[in-house]
Motif scaffolding. Sequence first.
Motif, PDB file in Angstrom:
ATOM      1  N   PHE A  48       0.996  -1.229  -0.045  1.00 58.42           N
ATOM      2  CA  PHE A  48       0.148  -0.141   0.149  1.00 58.42           C
ATOM      3  C   PHE A  48       0.670   1.351   0.325  1.00 58.42           C
ATOM      4  N   VAL A  49       1.928   1.035   0.871  1.00 64.82           N
ATOM      5  CA  VAL A  49       2.790   2.215   0.713  1.00 64.82           C
ATOM      6  C   VAL A  49       3.554   2.866  -0.837  1.00 64.82           C
ATOM      7  N   VAL A 102       2.391   1.778  -3.835  1.00 65.80           N
ATOM      8  CA  VAL A 102       1.512   2.636  -4.620  1.00 65.80           C
ATOM      9  C   VAL A 102       1.359   3.955  -4.474  1.00 65.80           C
ATOM     10  N   ASN A 103       1.187   3.733  -3.187  1.00 64.87           N
ATOM     11  CA  ASN A 103       0.872   5.628  -2.875  1.00 64.87           C
ATOM     12  C   ASN A 103       1.849   6.349  -3.296  1.00 64.87           C
ATOM     13  N   LEU A 104       3.631   5.724  -2.647  1.00 69.41           N
ATOM     14  CA  LEU A 104       4.641   6.120  -3.150  1.00 69.41           C
ATOM     15  C   LEU A 104       4.719   6.631  -4.321  1.00 69.41           C
ATOM     16  N   GLN A 118       1.533   7.108  -6.660  1.00 67.79           N
ATOM     17  CA  GLN A 118       1.495   7.652  -7.036  1.00 67.79           C
ATOM     18  C   GLN A 118       0.884   9.452  -6.472  1.00 67.79           C
ATOM     19  N   ARG A 119       2.036   9.577  -5.302  1.00 66.85           N
ATOM     20  CA  ARG A 119       2.528  11.074  -5.364  1.00 66.85           C
ATOM     21  C   ARG A 119       3.484  11.139  -6.738  1.00 66.85           C
ATOM     22  N   ARG A 179       3.316  10.391  -9.873  1.00 65.20           N
ATOM     23  CA  ARG A 179       2.841  10.805 -10.528  1.00 65.20           C
ATOM     24  C   ARG A 179       2.226  12.397 -10.403  1.00 65.20           C
ATOM     25  N   ASP A 216       3.130  15.015  -8.669  1.00 68.68           N
ATOM     26  CA  ASP A 216       4.065  15.588  -7.604  1.00 68.68           C
ATOM     27  C   ASP A 216       5.208  15.783  -9.086  1.00 68.68           C
TER      28      ASP A 216
END
Length: 246
Positions: free
Chosen positions: A23-24, A26-28, A30-31, A33, A35
Motif C-alpha cells: 500500500f505504501v 502504491v502511494n509512493l 501515486q505521489r 505521478r 508531483d
Amino acid sequence: MPLGPLVIDAHVLQWSVIGFGLFVLVNLMQRMRADDAQAFRVIAGSPTLIMAIAVGTLQSAINYGMMAFNPSFLIKTYHLSMKDTALQFGLLSAAMGIVGPLIWGPLADRLHRRWPSSGRAMVALFAMGVSPLLSFWTYLSPDPATFYWHFALYSLVLTGWMPPLYAIMYDQVLPRMRGITASLYLLTMTIVGMGIGPYAVGLISDATGNLTHAMLAMNVVAVPIVALMLLIARRCARDEAGLLGR
C-alpha cells in the motif's frame, strides 16, 4: 501471537505487514505521478526497468529466504555451536559480500563496452542462472569444511547479479531520477523479498520437516528470473535509447 489482550494469527500478521508495505509502495507511485510526472513517465514507461525491479525482488526472495536460515542449517545439519557458526560463517559471508561485487562490477562494465546491448545483462543472467545449481552442490555437502569451500564459490557467483542489475536500472532513467529509482527498488525488494522469502522457507520446512529441502526449494524462483533476464538482455538497449522520448 499475543498482542496485548488480542491474539493474532501469525500468518494474518505476516500478510498484513506485506499488504501495508505494498500500500505504501502504491502511494509512493501515486505521489510521484502527481508531483513529478516526468519521473513517473520515465520509470513506469520502461519495461526493462520494471522487469529489472521484478528480477531483483525475486532474487532477493531466494537470498533472504536461504540466508535467514543459514545459521540454523549449520547448527542442525553439522552440529556446530552457535559461536563457531557466527564466527566462521559470518566472516566468510562478509568477505564474499565485499569481494564478489568488486570482481563482477568491473567485469560487467567491460562486457558492456564490448556488447552494449546485452553485456551487463549476460553477467546477471549467468549469476542468477548458475547459482541455484551451485546451491545444491553447497547445501548437500557432507561436512562443514566442504560446505564452507563450496559456499565460498557459491557466494562468489551469487553476488554477480547485483552490480550489473543496478547499472541496468540506472541507465533507464535520467541522473536526477536515480535516487527515487533506487528507493523504489529497495522498497519493493524489501517488502516482497524479505517479507516472503524467509516466510516461505519456514512454511515449507514446517510442512516437510526438512530445513535443507525447504531452503533449496526456493530455487524454483530462478525459473521466472532467468526468463525475465533473457527479455531484459533483448530489450534493455532499446528502452535505454527511448529514454529521452519518455
